[in-house]
Design an enzyme around this catalytic site. Structure first.
Site, PDB file in Angstrom:
ATOM      1  N   LYS A 115       0.838  -1.209   0.000  1.00  0.00           N
ATOM      2  CA  LYS A 115       0.000   0.000   0.000  1.00  0.00           C
ATOM      3  C   LYS A 115       0.871   1.256   0.000  1.00  0.00           C
ATOM      4  O   LYS A 115       0.652   2.178  -0.792  1.00  0.00           O
ATOM      5  CB  LYS A 115      -0.896  -0.011   1.252  1.00  0.00           C
ATOM      6  CG  LYS A 115      -1.517   1.334   1.587  1.00  0.00           C
ATOM      7  CD  LYS A 115      -2.399   1.274   2.816  1.00  0.00           C
ATOM      8  CE  LYS A 115      -1.717   1.431   4.140  1.00  0.00           C
ATOM      9  NZ  LYS A 115      -1.350   2.790   4.537  1.00  0.00           N
ATOM     10  N   ASN A 116       1.853   1.296   0.901  1.00  0.00           N
ATOM     11  CA  ASN A 116       2.617   2.535   1.072  1.00  0.00           C
ATOM     12  C   ASN A 116       3.645   2.776  -0.026  1.00  0.00           C
ATOM     13  O   ASN A 116       4.269   3.837  -0.077  1.00  0.00           O
ATOM     14  CB  ASN A 116       3.264   2.572   2.460  1.00  0.00           C
ATOM     15  CG  ASN A 116       2.213   2.745   3.548  1.00  0.00           C
ATOM     16  OD1 ASN A 116       1.057   3.096   3.261  1.00  0.00           O
ATOM     17  ND2 ASN A 116       2.589   2.494   4.790  1.00  0.00           N
ATOM     18  N   ARG A 137      -4.766  10.358   4.869  1.00  0.00           N
ATOM     19  CA  ARG A 137      -3.745  11.392   5.027  1.00  0.00           C
ATOM     20  C   ARG A 137      -2.754  11.403   3.853  1.00  0.00           C
ATOM     21  O   ARG A 137      -2.215  12.441   3.509  1.00  0.00           O
ATOM     22  CB  ARG A 137      -2.950  11.156   6.312  1.00  0.00           C
ATOM     23  CG  ARG A 137      -3.753  11.114   7.562  1.00  0.00           C
ATOM     24  CD  ARG A 137      -2.845  11.146   8.757  1.00  0.00           C
ATOM     25  NE  ARG A 137      -2.363  12.493   8.998  1.00  0.00           N
ATOM     26  CZ  ARG A 137      -1.255  12.995   8.566  1.00  0.00           C
ATOM     27  NH1 ARG A 137      -0.442  12.279   7.831  1.00  0.00           N
ATOM     28  NH2 ARG A 137      -0.911  14.230   8.835  1.00  0.00           N
ATOM     29  N   CYS A 150      -4.522  12.101  13.298  1.00  0.00           N
ATOM     30  CA  CYS A 150      -5.325  10.881  13.215  1.00  0.00           C
ATOM     31  C   CYS A 150      -5.160  10.137  14.525  1.00  0.00           C
ATOM     32  O   CYS A 150      -4.489  10.623  15.438  1.00  0.00           O
ATOM     33  CB  CYS A 150      -4.957  10.040  12.003  1.00  0.00           C
ATOM     34  SG  CYS A 150      -3.449   9.114  12.189  1.00  0.00           S
ATOM     35  N   ARG A 158       0.685  14.058  13.582  1.00  0.00           N
ATOM     36  CA  ARG A 158       1.133  13.873  12.206  1.00  0.00           C
ATOM     37  C   ARG A 158       1.186  15.177  11.399  1.00  0.00           C
ATOM     38  O   ARG A 158       0.485  15.352  10.397  1.00  0.00           O
ATOM     39  CB  ARG A 158       0.278  12.812  11.506  1.00  0.00           C
ATOM     40  CG  ARG A 158       0.235  11.527  12.314  1.00  0.00           C
ATOM     41  CD  ARG A 158      -0.396  10.394  11.602  1.00  0.00           C
ATOM     42  NE  ARG A 158       0.405   9.904  10.494  1.00  0.00           N
ATOM     43  CZ  ARG A 158       0.039   8.890   9.715  1.00  0.00           C
ATOM     44  NH1 ARG A 158      -1.117   8.293   9.935  1.00  0.00           N
ATOM     45  NH2 ARG A 158       0.806   8.489   8.734  1.00  0.00           N
ATOM     46  N   ASP A 170       4.730   0.207  12.208  1.00  0.00           N
ATOM     47  CA  ASP A 170       3.522  -0.430  11.656  1.00  0.00           C
ATOM     48  C   ASP A 170       3.398  -1.904  12.046  1.00  0.00           C
ATOM     49  O   ASP A 170       2.407  -2.545  11.699  1.00  0.00           O
ATOM     50  CB  ASP A 170       3.512  -0.302  10.119  1.00  0.00           C
ATOM     51  CG  ASP A 170       3.272   1.134   9.674  1.00  0.00           C
ATOM     52  OD1 ASP A 170       2.861   1.952  10.503  1.00  0.00           O
ATOM     53  OD2 ASP A 170       3.515   1.428   8.484  1.00  0.00           O
ATOM     54  N   ILE A 204       8.029   6.652  17.108  1.00  0.00           N
ATOM     55  CA  ILE A 204       7.630   7.366  15.882  1.00  0.00           C
ATOM     56  C   ILE A 204       6.349   8.181  16.092  1.00  0.00           C
ATOM     57  O   ILE A 204       6.300   9.363  15.757  1.00  0.00           O
ATOM     58  CB  ILE A 204       7.432   6.381  14.691  1.00  0.00           C
ATOM     59  CG1 ILE A 204       8.651   5.478  14.515  1.00  0.00           C
ATOM     60  CG2 ILE A 204       7.124   7.144  13.402  1.00  0.00           C
ATOM     61  CD1 ILE A 204       9.923   6.155  14.077  1.00  0.00           C
ATOM     62  N   ARG A 251      -8.646  -0.642   4.801  1.00  0.00           N
ATOM     63  CA  ARG A 251      -7.798   0.392   4.207  1.00  0.00           C
ATOM     64  C   ARG A 251      -6.453  -0.183   3.784  1.00  0.00           C
ATOM     65  O   ARG A 251      -5.826   0.342   2.865  1.00  0.00           O
ATOM     66  CB  ARG A 251      -7.557   1.524   5.221  1.00  0.00           C
ATOM     67  CG  ARG A 251      -8.771   2.391   5.473  1.00  0.00           C
ATOM     68  CD  ARG A 251      -8.371   3.598   6.290  1.00  0.00           C
ATOM     69  NE  ARG A 251      -7.052   4.041   5.888  1.00  0.00           N
ATOM     70  CZ  ARG A 251      -6.106   4.477   6.711  1.00  0.00           C
ATOM     71  NH1 ARG A 251      -6.333   4.577   7.990  1.00  0.00           N
ATOM     72  NH2 ARG A 251      -4.926   4.843   6.255  1.00  0.00           N
TER      73      ARG A 251
HETATM   74  N1  EPU Z   1       6.759  14.353  11.099  1.00  0.00           N
HETATM   75  C1  EPU Z   1       6.868  15.687  11.433  1.00  0.00           C
HETATM   76  N2  EPU Z   1       6.701  16.614  10.442  1.00  0.00           N
HETATM   77  C2  EPU Z   1       6.420  16.259   9.163  1.00  0.00           C
HETATM   78  C3  EPU Z   1       6.304  14.893   8.836  1.00  0.00           C
HETATM   79  C4  EPU Z   1       6.492  13.953   9.826  1.00  0.00           C
HETATM   80  O1  EPU Z   1       7.121  16.037  12.581  1.00  0.00           O
HETATM   81  O2  EPU Z   1       6.275  17.151   8.319  1.00  0.00           O
HETATM   82  C5  EPU Z   1       6.945  13.344  12.137  1.00  0.00           C
HETATM   83  C6  EPU Z   1       5.691  12.521  12.415  1.00  0.00           C
HETATM   84  O3  EPU Z   1       4.828  13.171  13.313  1.00  0.00           O
HETATM   85  C7  EPU Z   1       6.279  11.245  12.959  1.00  0.00           C
HETATM   86  C8  EPU Z   1       7.579  11.087  12.174  1.00  0.00           C
HETATM   87  O4  EPU Z   1       7.873  12.378  11.661  1.00  0.00           O
HETATM   88  O5  EPU Z   1       6.583  11.414  14.316  1.00  0.00           O
HETATM   89  C9  EPU Z   1       7.537  10.105  11.036  1.00  0.00           C
HETATM   90  O6  EPU Z   1       6.371  10.310  10.258  1.00  0.00           O
HETATM   91  P1  EPU Z   1       6.353  10.076   8.690  1.00  0.00           P
HETATM   92  O7  EPU Z   1       6.198  11.381   8.009  1.00  0.00           O
HETATM   93  O8  EPU Z   1       7.513   9.231   8.298  1.00  0.00           O
HETATM   94  O9  EPU Z   1       5.012   9.251   8.508  1.00  0.00           O
HETATM   95  P2  EPU Z   1       4.088   9.316   7.238  1.00  0.00           P
HETATM   96  O10 EPU Z   1       4.904   9.549   6.041  1.00  0.00           O
HETATM   97  O11 EPU Z   1       2.924  10.186   7.500  1.00  0.00           O
HETATM   98  C10 EPU Z   1       4.299   6.779   6.602  1.00  0.00           C
HETATM   99  C11 EPU Z   1       3.361   5.629   6.409  1.00  0.00           C
HETATM  100  C12 EPU Z   1       2.796   5.200   7.756  1.00  0.00           C
HETATM  101  C13 EPU Z   1       3.981   4.774   8.642  1.00  0.00           C
HETATM  102  C14 EPU Z   1       4.988   5.936   8.760  1.00  0.00           C
HETATM  103  C15 EPU Z   1       6.221   5.581   9.545  1.00  0.00           C
HETATM  104  C16 EPU Z   1       2.485   6.055   4.193  1.00  0.00           C
HETATM  105  C17 EPU Z   1       1.346   6.429   3.338  1.00  0.00           C
HETATM  106  N3  EPU Z   1       2.281   6.051   5.511  1.00  0.00           N
HETATM  107  O12 EPU Z   1       3.528   7.818   7.203  1.00  0.00           O
HETATM  108  O13 EPU Z   1       1.966   4.073   7.513  1.00  0.00           O
HETATM  109  O14 EPU Z   1       3.531   4.424   9.913  1.00  0.00           O
HETATM  110  O15 EPU Z   1       5.379   6.374   7.453  1.00  0.00           O
HETATM  111  O16 EPU Z   1       6.876   4.520   8.972  1.00  0.00           O
HETATM  112  O17 EPU Z   1       3.559   5.742   3.700  1.00  0.00           O
HETATM  113  C18 EPU Z   1       0.224   2.570   7.961  1.00  0.00           C
HETATM  114  O18 EPU Z   1       0.426   2.065   6.846  1.00  0.00           O
HETATM  115  O19 EPU Z   1      -0.529   2.035   8.823  1.00  0.00           O
HETATM  116  C19 EPU Z   1       0.873   3.832   8.305  1.00  0.00           C
HETATM  117  C20 EPU Z   1       0.457   4.615   9.290  1.00  0.00           C
END
Ligand code: EPU
Length: 416
Positions: free
Chosen positions: A22-23, A92, A116, A121, A304, A326, A396
């Protein structure tokens, strides 16, 4: 609303085939916006999140065709620069259209995803990077508006590695003028796979999969035909299920290299693991040993899989701790697992688990995608029936999950 019913106690054995990630699929589908012409993607999982992103792409003016696990996207008619609240609030990851829209249409207006269940996030790092590349950004009425006559390559440092942030900015940089260097970039396989796809489109990206990514901007990108990598979180979920049920599962069409942190921890629980190309065989131990885990950006233990691993620790012999580094609210499954008899105390970002609990089935509520998977796993070893409601979270991100578990011998079904 649908419910999933699990009768615990069955040992899982047999073969399971892993779906596309998915990701990885989500950012790759949005990267179609950077091209004119038909892009073809195979091994796309049939999931609610994929439907959401397809709807969003269509809403922006792209044509989308689906034939089984093959999705074709043509963004030559890209016309609308606005991703509305109704589509973004469902998922998101819709924020992944922000940078492709600015790169192609010079402007974007995307509903702010908000927090969420698992945490606040924020997307500040996506926005800072895009600002550094020359975009002007305003936040108003729940929307982020970004505009840039041209994007210019620059040095971008991420305060912390962000998966979708790295992906978004990599897409902006692919069509920017000059060279962009992303430092402290996310190293997840999904980031590397997006870079591979962009490179096949004609981008010039080096270092994806490491913390420094160098992108030399090009003027245009071409459509591609590619296949999506296997889902490492689905793989890890079935590996944990094997360990939990004294099972013997052969997991096919997976990528063992993406799971070394998980394989290491499962071996420490006493699980017997054999890895060959695209296949992992997991045999669960008679007595599960406790191990501590700490979630970390890749290649560390994935957040995850934290909830699923917690179930294993709840029935393992001895005590263990799980540190979640995380997401700040990613222990919401704990109260549901406690209803099934788990002994878990949470202090800040650390969960202390007293193992050797005999779980017993009860009605529970799914709270987010991975928490839902953990409740199924708990149901597999709980005595009696576990009834999981709010399973739309599960839909999802896990393709045909009941069918896959049923084929391995689980007693699991869905009721309407
Ligand atoms: N963060 C910030 N600022 C930002 C972006 C992120 O502070 O602008 C922080 C977040 O709050 C968090 C950390 O950085 O503490 C890492 O977040 P990240 O941005 O890496 O998460 P994401 O890109 O929103 C993706 C996956 C998630 C997975 C995380 C961590 C996708 C679509 N989603 O989310 O997947 O948990 O990386 O590996 O790729 C899931 O599939 O269930 C899921 C939640």
């Amino acid at each position: 609303m649908d419910k999933i019913l699990v009768e615990g106690g069955n040992r899982l054995t047999g073969e399971v085939s892993i779906s596309g990630a998915k990701n990885a699929a989500l950012p790759i589908l949005t990267s179609s916006l950077l091209t004119d012409g038909w892009c073809t993607y195979r091994n796309i999982p049939d999931l609610k999140d994929i439907q959401s992103i397809k709807l969003l792409l269509e809403n922006l003016g792209a044509k989308v065709e689906t034939d089984g696990d093959c999705v074709r996207v043509n963004a030559s008619g890209l016309s609308n620069h606005e991703a509305p609240y109704d589509l973004v609030r469902k998922m998101r990851a819709s924020i992944l259209v922000l940078c492709p829209l600015v790169a192609r249409l010079k402007k974007a207006k995307v509903s702010l995803p908000g927090g969420c269940a698992i945490g606040a996030r924020p997307i500040n790092l996506h926005l800072k990077g895009l600002t550094d590349m020359g975009a002007s950004i305003t936040l108003e009425h729940g929307y982020v508006s970004a505009a840039a006559e041209k994007l210019t390559g620059c040095e971008i440092y991420f305060d912390m590695p962000t998966v979708t942030g790295t992906e978004n900015l990599m897409m902006a940089a692919a069509l920017a003028q000059g060279t962009t260097v992303l430092r402290n970039a996310a190293r997840e396989p999904e980031v590397a796979s997006l870079a591979d796809v962009l490179n096949q489109m004609g981008a010039d990206i080096k270092g994806a999969g490491t913390s420094i990514i160098i992108i030399h901007g090009v003027t245009s990108l071409n459509p591609v035909s590619v296949s999506i990598i296997p889902d490492r979180i689905e793989t890890g979920t079935f590996m944990t299920a094997a360990a939990l049920t004294q099972g013997d599962i052969t997991i096919k069409n997976c990528e063992p290299e993406h799971l070394s942190g998980v394989i290491n921890k499962l071996k420490m629980t006493g699980s017997d693991i054999h890895v060959s190309e695209k296949t992992i065989i997991v045999k669960g131990p008679d007595k599960i040993e406790s191990v501590d885990i700490k979630t970390l950006p890749y290649p560390g233990f994935p957040t995850d899989l934290q909830a699923q691993f917690m179930v294993l620790m709840a029935v393992a012999k001895g005590h263990s701790t799980i540190s979640e580094t995380i997401f700040e609210k990613r222990f919401i499954h704990v109260s549901e697992l406690k209803r099934l008899g788990a002994d878990i105390t949470v202090t800040g970002n650390i969960a202390m688990i007293k193992g050797a609990r005999k779980l017993s089935g009860a009605p529970v509520m799914a709270t987010d995608l991975r928490a839902s998977a953990s409740l199924i796993l708990a149901g597999l070893v709980a005595k009696g029936r576990t009834e999981i409601s709010r399973v739309y979270h599960l839909d999802r991100g896990y393709e045909s999950i009941e069918e896959k578990f049923r084929n391995l011998g689980a007693s699991i079904r869905r009721t309407k």
